[in-house]
Design an enzyme around this catalytic site. Structure first.
Site, PDB file in Angstrom:
ATOM      1  N   SER A 249       0.844  -1.477  -0.037  1.00 58.67           N
ATOM      2  CA  SER A 249      -0.471   0.294  -0.228  1.00 58.67           C
ATOM      3  C   SER A 249       0.880   0.846   0.022  1.00 58.67           C
ATOM      4  O   SER A 249       0.523   2.446  -0.562  1.00 58.67           O
ATOM      5  CB  SER A 249      -0.882   0.295   1.287  1.00 58.67           C
ATOM      6  OG  SER A 249      -0.133  -0.458   2.216  1.00 58.67           O
ATOM      7  N   HIS A 279      -2.214  -8.913   1.803  1.00 58.11           N
ATOM      8  CA  HIS A 279      -1.240  -7.950   2.204  1.00 58.11           C
ATOM      9  C   HIS A 279      -2.895  -7.300   3.372  1.00 58.11           C
ATOM     10  O   HIS A 279      -3.036  -7.820   4.945  1.00 58.11           O
ATOM     11  CB  HIS A 279      -1.498  -6.826   1.597  1.00 58.11           C
ATOM     12  CG  HIS A 279      -0.819  -5.407   2.024  1.00 58.11           C
ATOM     13  ND1 HIS A 279       0.263  -5.219   2.999  1.00 58.11           N
ATOM     14  CD2 HIS A 279      -0.919  -4.091   1.377  1.00 58.11           C
ATOM     15  CE1 HIS A 279       0.219  -3.818   3.870  1.00 58.11           C
ATOM     16  NE2 HIS A 279      -0.148  -3.010   2.208  1.00 58.11           N
ATOM     17  N   HIS A 326       5.474 -12.898   6.941  1.00 57.98           N
ATOM     18  CA  HIS A 326       5.893 -11.256   7.064  1.00 57.98           C
ATOM     19  C   HIS A 326       6.554 -11.483   5.698  1.00 57.98           C
ATOM     20  O   HIS A 326       7.989 -12.260   5.881  1.00 57.98           O
ATOM     21  CB  HIS A 326       6.085 -11.054   8.065  1.00 57.98           C
ATOM     22  CG  HIS A 326       5.966  -8.960   7.478  1.00 57.98           C
ATOM     23  ND1 HIS A 326       6.556  -8.461   7.586  1.00 57.98           N
ATOM     24  CD2 HIS A 326       4.388  -8.538   8.403  1.00 57.98           C
ATOM     25  CE1 HIS A 326       6.724  -6.705   6.933  1.00 57.98           C
ATOM     26  NE2 HIS A 326       5.137  -6.677   7.444  1.00 57.98           N
ATOM     27  N   ARG A 335       2.954  -4.751  16.800  1.00 52.17           N
ATOM     28  CA  ARG A 335       1.476  -4.286  16.668  1.00 52.17           C
ATOM     29  C   ARG A 335       0.539  -5.386  17.145  1.00 52.17           C
ATOM     30  O   ARG A 335      -0.479  -5.016  17.372  1.00 52.17           O
ATOM     31  CB  ARG A 335       1.398  -4.242  15.015  1.00 52.17           C
ATOM     32  CG  ARG A 335       2.059  -2.939  14.099  1.00 52.17           C
ATOM     33  CD  ARG A 335       1.628  -2.645  13.267  1.00 52.17           C
ATOM     34  NE  ARG A 335       2.482  -3.650  12.473  1.00 52.17           N
ATOM     35  CZ  ARG A 335       1.982  -4.180  11.207  1.00 52.17           C
ATOM     36  NH1 ARG A 335       1.991  -2.760  10.235  1.00 52.17           N
ATOM     37  NH2 ARG A 335       3.020  -5.121   9.836  1.00 52.17           N
ATOM     38  N   ASP A 381      -2.005  -8.199  11.906  1.00 52.06           N
ATOM     39  CA  ASP A 381      -4.027  -8.932  11.423  1.00 52.06           C
ATOM     40  C   ASP A 381      -4.567 -10.066  12.038  1.00 52.06           C
ATOM     41  O   ASP A 381      -5.510 -10.072  11.850  1.00 52.06           O
ATOM     42  CB  ASP A 381      -3.627  -9.101   9.928  1.00 52.06           C
ATOM     43  CG  ASP A 381      -3.633  -8.044   8.548  1.00 52.06           C
ATOM     44  OD1 ASP A 381      -4.090  -7.119   9.180  1.00 52.06           O
ATOM     45  OD2 ASP A 381      -2.775  -7.790   7.821  1.00 52.06           O
TER      46      ASP A 381
HETATM   47  C1  LIG Z   1      -0.132  -6.381   7.085  1.00 51.76           C
HETATM   48  C2  LIG Z   1       0.374  -7.059   6.096  1.00 51.76           C
HETATM   49  O1  LIG Z   1      -0.118  -6.612   4.801  1.00 51.76           O
HETATM   50  S1  LIG Z   1       0.947  -8.144   7.212  1.00 51.76           S
HETATM   51  C3  LIG Z   1       0.824  -9.983   6.112  1.00 51.76           C
HETATM   52  C4  LIG Z   1       0.155  -9.753   5.954  1.00 51.76           C
HETATM   53  N1  LIG Z   1      -0.904 -11.593   5.059  1.00 51.76           N
HETATM   54  C5  LIG Z   1      -1.267 -12.516   5.793  1.00 51.76           C
HETATM   55  O2  LIG Z   1      -1.187 -12.297   6.826  1.00 51.76           O
HETATM   56  C6  LIG Z   1      -1.217 -13.818   4.952  1.00 51.76           C
HETATM   57  C7  LIG Z   1      -0.608 -15.111   5.297  1.00 51.76           C
HETATM   58  N2  LIG Z   1       1.017 -14.804   4.773  1.00 51.76           N
HETATM   59  C8  LIG Z   1       1.870 -14.633   4.197  1.00 51.76           C
HETATM   60  O3  LIG Z   1       0.809 -15.072   2.610  1.00 51.76           O
HETATM   61  C9  LIG Z   1       3.058 -14.968   3.743  1.00 51.76           C
HETATM   62  O4  LIG Z   1       3.726 -14.834   4.827  1.00 51.76           O
HETATM   63  C10 LIG Z   1       3.545 -12.956   3.322  1.00 51.76           C
HETATM   64  C11 LIG Z   1       2.616 -12.637   2.500  1.00 51.76           C
HETATM   65  C12 LIG Z   1       2.716 -12.229   4.414  1.00 51.76           C
HETATM   66  C13 LIG Z   1       4.741 -13.202   3.009  1.00 51.76           C
HETATM   67  O5  LIG Z   1       5.140 -13.521   2.155  1.00 51.76           O
HETATM   68  P1  LIG Z   1       6.851 -13.959   1.622  1.00 51.76           P
HETATM   69  O6  LIG Z   1       7.550 -12.608   1.927  1.00 51.76           O
HETATM   70  O7  LIG Z   1       6.353 -14.043   0.528  1.00 51.76           O
HETATM   71  O8  LIG Z   1       6.625 -15.062   2.934  1.00 51.76           O
HETATM   72  P2  LIG Z   1       7.868 -16.252   2.610  1.00 51.76           P
HETATM   73  O9  LIG Z   1       9.106 -15.555   2.220  1.00 51.76           O
HETATM   74  O10 LIG Z   1       7.403 -16.490   3.910  1.00 51.76           O
HETATM   75  O11 LIG Z   1       7.208 -17.341   1.867  1.00 51.76           O
HETATM   76  C14 LIG Z   1       7.781 -18.163   2.097  1.00 51.76           C
HETATM   77  C15 LIG Z   1       6.856 -19.441   1.580  1.00 51.76           C
HETATM   78  O12 LIG Z   1       6.117 -19.641   2.909  1.00 51.76           O
HETATM   79  C16 LIG Z   1       4.587 -19.409   2.670  1.00 51.76           C
HETATM   80  N3  LIG Z   1       3.985 -18.923   3.643  1.00 51.76           N
HETATM   81  C17 LIG Z   1       4.269 -17.576   4.021  1.00 51.76           C
HETATM   82  N4  LIG Z   1       3.751 -17.507   5.114  1.00 51.76           N
HETATM   83  C18 LIG Z   1       2.690 -18.668   4.908  1.00 51.76           C
HETATM   84  C19 LIG Z   1       1.338 -18.862   6.152  1.00 51.76           C
HETATM   85  N5  LIG Z   1       1.224 -17.901   6.969  1.00 51.76           N
HETATM   86  N6  LIG Z   1       0.973 -19.718   5.641  1.00 51.76           N
HETATM   87  C20 LIG Z   1       1.102 -20.885   4.486  1.00 51.76           C
HETATM   88  N7  LIG Z   1       2.478 -20.665   4.312  1.00 51.76           N
HETATM   89  C21 LIG Z   1       2.936 -19.415   4.124  1.00 51.76           C
HETATM   90  C22 LIG Z   1       4.971 -18.834   1.270  1.00 51.76           C
HETATM   91  O13 LIG Z   1       3.502 -19.038   0.597  1.00 51.76           O
HETATM   92  C23 LIG Z   1       5.955 -19.502   0.608  1.00 51.76           C
HETATM   93  O14 LIG Z   1       5.419 -20.387   0.014  1.00 51.76           O
HETATM   94  P3  LIG Z   1       5.751 -21.180  -1.305  1.00 51.76           P
HETATM   95  O15 LIG Z   1       7.010 -21.278  -1.475  1.00 51.76           O
HETATM   96  O16 LIG Z   1       4.528 -22.376  -2.047  1.00 51.76           O
HETATM   97  O17 LIG Z   1       5.343 -20.331  -2.660  1.00 51.76           O
HETATM   98  O1  LIG Z   2       5.512  -4.005   5.689  1.00 47.42           O
HETATM   99  C1  LIG Z   2       4.370  -5.293   5.347  1.00 47.42           C
HETATM  100  O2  LIG Z   2       4.848  -5.660   4.149  1.00 47.42           O
HETATM  101  C2  LIG Z   2       2.850  -5.468   5.460  1.00 47.42           C
HETATM  102  C3  LIG Z   2       2.811  -4.948   6.601  1.00 47.42           C
HETATM  103  O3  LIG Z   2       3.062  -5.176   7.207  1.00 47.42           O
HETATM  104  C4  LIG Z   2       2.138  -3.476   6.608  1.00 47.42           C
HETATM  105  O4  LIG Z   2       2.204  -2.708   5.244  1.00 47.42           O
HETATM  106  O5  LIG Z   2       1.393  -2.598   7.820  1.00 47.42           O
END
Ligand SMILES: CC(=O)SCCNC(=O)CCNC(=O)[C@H](O)C(C)(C)COP(=O)(O)OP(=O)(O)OC[C@H]1O[C@@H](n2cnc3c(N)ncnc32)[C@H](O)[C@@H]1OP(=O)(O)O
Ligand SMILES: O=C([O-])CC(=O)C(=O)O
Length: 447
Positions: A249, A279, A326, A335, A381
């Site tokens: 964002s 996100h 993350h 947070r 979240d």
């Molecule tokens: C405010 C925010 O934006 S905070 C984030 C909010 N999002 C979530 O909570 C959704 C769940 N979490 C995720 O999908 C991920 O952890 C993300 C998108 C936040 C970060 O993504 P990345 O930096 O690519 O994570 P990472 O390098 O650890 O990923 C490696 C693998 O682990 C997996 N993984 C990461 N987090 C999770 C999870 N919570 N559950 C299951 N698998 C996961 C990824 O999907 C990826 O799998 P792949 O190799 O098959 O594609």
């Molecule tokens: O930092 C990030 O990639 C996601 C996150 O936690 C936020 O935007 O608050």
């Protein structure tokens, strides 16, 4: 030629002006004297993998350490909550005090906060067509569509765009008009959010602004939710405001604004990124996951065994556990911790909070065993929806709108500074798969 609305003066703006003028030589010197100094290198993994960890953005509003979490203007979350002036009768700072702090890096005095509050109120006049635009959408549109469309519709109000087309655009003064739009946007967005909530879920019955209240209290008032929802709002908006500038964002907002698109265009785009399930939308996903889990339990008590099974079922179905993992953080998100502390104090016996705590006990171990996620710990979240649920906001598809109100603070502070420091249009270079293959065979790019 458009009419340019003159910018107003205030002690916030004056302070900001001084800070900007003092800061500019630092950026100029870095560019002129040290422009070629190498600060990072890019691997094939990073080029394919979403530029993870590539140090190529600059912001002074916040910084994210993987193990410590976010610092706003150099201060941790507990420091921000402790040091900023509090709302009347509250243990949390006003959002207005935080806005001053994010923009300037200074802790405002009570008098400065009062001045920001007064100015904030003057900027709260949401044009009536914004509500017409939202009403014109199908009522089952996602609330994020409504928020993004509402924000975008205000573009015709932009003082920055009017200034740009006035024929007297000056790069050194451009930030003043961006600041005007940014401040208007942060003052108006809570009203649009509360409107969406009551339009969609409360029979279109609205509660007008109370001119005596600060932003957090006013939001609670417009939502129709009694204390301590005012504190929940202050805490929530501050916590969600900024997370350095690489997140989807913030980065989108910065990128769009780098084309000299105004704050309304830029933030509407940022909101569209926030609406993605990886996100900001993860906060609604957490609640829907929990509800689905409870439905499957059919009245049985949650325990470590059935929670573990549900988490494994999710992973085995190829889905992510929402609220965990993350891109940068490698520890429990502070947070998350701040919201957990709020729950322990105000709602320790809430059954949903107990379930969220139970998930916290088992999910990291399961994610470690699963072996994919680089960070098995919870993010912001995972804890936010349960508080909203407790205070009666049970329509979880609204949760990302709340995130969007908070994120406006950080993104708007950022794009004001982007214009102040004259950051150019953002345009990274792309390469082809064939090039990557060639450089891989050669052991690195040679030319
Ligand atoms: C405010 C925010 O934006 S905070 C984030 C909010 N999002 C979530 O909570 C959704 C769940 N979490 C995720 O999908 C991920 O952890 C993300 C998108 C936040 C970060 O993504 P990345 O930096 O690519 O994570 P990472 O390098 O650890 O990923 C490696 C693998 O682990 C997996 N993984 C990461 N987090 C999770 C999870 N919570 N559950 C299951 N698998 C996961 C990824 O999907 C990826 O799998 P792949 O190799 O098959 O594609
Ligand atoms: O930092 C990030 O990639 C996601 C996150 O936690 C936020 O935007 O608050």
């Amino acid at each position: 030629m458009s009419t340019v609305k003159e910018t107003v003066t205030s002690s916030l703006k004056e302070t900001l002006k001084q800070k900007i003028e003092a800061w500019r030589p630092r950026t100029t010197r870095l560019l002129k004297e040290f422009g070629k100094v190498v600060i990072d290198q890019v691997t094939i993994e990073q080029a394919i993998g979403g530029a993870r960890d590539v140090r190529c953005l600059v912001t002074d509003i916040s910084y994210l350490d993987p193990y410590e979490g976010i610092r706003f203007r150099g201060k941790t979350i507990p420091e921000v909550f402790a040091e900023l002036p509090k709302a009347r009768g509250s243990e949390y700072p006003t959002v207005e005090a935080f806005w001053y702090f994010l923009l300037t890096g200074d802790i405002p005095t009570q008098a400065q906060v009062e001045e920001v509050m007064a100015e904030w109120k003057q900027r709260q006049n949401v044009p009536s067509y914004v509500f017409d635009v939202i009403r014109a959408l199908p009522k089952d549109s996602h609330p994020m569509v409504m928020l993004s469309a509402g924000v975008l519709s205000m573009q015709r109000e932009s003082k920055f765009t009017a200034y740009y087309h006035s024929g007297r655009y000056n790069k050194l003064q451009a930030w003043e008009y961006m600041y005007e739009d940014a401040f208007d946007l942060v003052a108006r967005i809570p009203i649009i959010a509360a409107f969406i909530y009551r339009y969609k879920y409360k029979n279109d019955q609205h509660i007008p602004i109370d001119p005596n209240l600060d932003m957090g209290a006013n939001f609670a008032h417009m939502m129709g939710i009694p204390k301590p929802y005012d504190d929940v709002s202050r805490m929530y908006f501050i916590l969600h405001s900024d997370h350095e500038s690489g997140n989807v964002s913030a980065h989108t907002t910065h990128l769009v604004a780098s084309a000299l698109s105004d704050a309304y265009y830029a933030y509407s785009a940022g909101l569209n990124g926030l609406a993605g399930p990886l996100h900001g939308l993860a906060n609604q996903e957490v609640l829907s996951w929990i509800m689905e889990f409870q439905k499957k339990l059919g009245g049985a008590e949650p325990n470590k065994e059935n929670v573990s099974k549900a988490l494994w079922d999710t992973l085995n179905a190829g889905q992510v556990i929402p609220g965990y993992g993350h891109a940068v953080l490698r520890k429990t998100d502070p947070r998350y911790t701040a919201q957990r502390e709020f729950c322990l104090k105000h709602m320790p016996d809430d059954p949903l909070f107990k379930l969220v705590s139970l998930i916290y006990e088992v999910a990291p171990g399961i994610l470690m065993e699963h072996g994919k996620a680089k960070n098995p710990w919870p993010n912001v979240d995972a804890q936010s929806g349960v508080i909203q649920w407790h205070y009666g906001v049970r329509e979880w598809d609204f949760y990302t709108v709340l995130f969007g109100v908070g994120r406006a603070l950080g993104t708007m502070a950022n794009i004001t500074w982007d214009r102040a420091l004259g950051y150019p249009i953002e345009r990274p270079k792309s390469v082809t798969t064939e090039m990557l293959e060639q450089w891989a065979a050669e052991g690195g790019r040679k030319s």
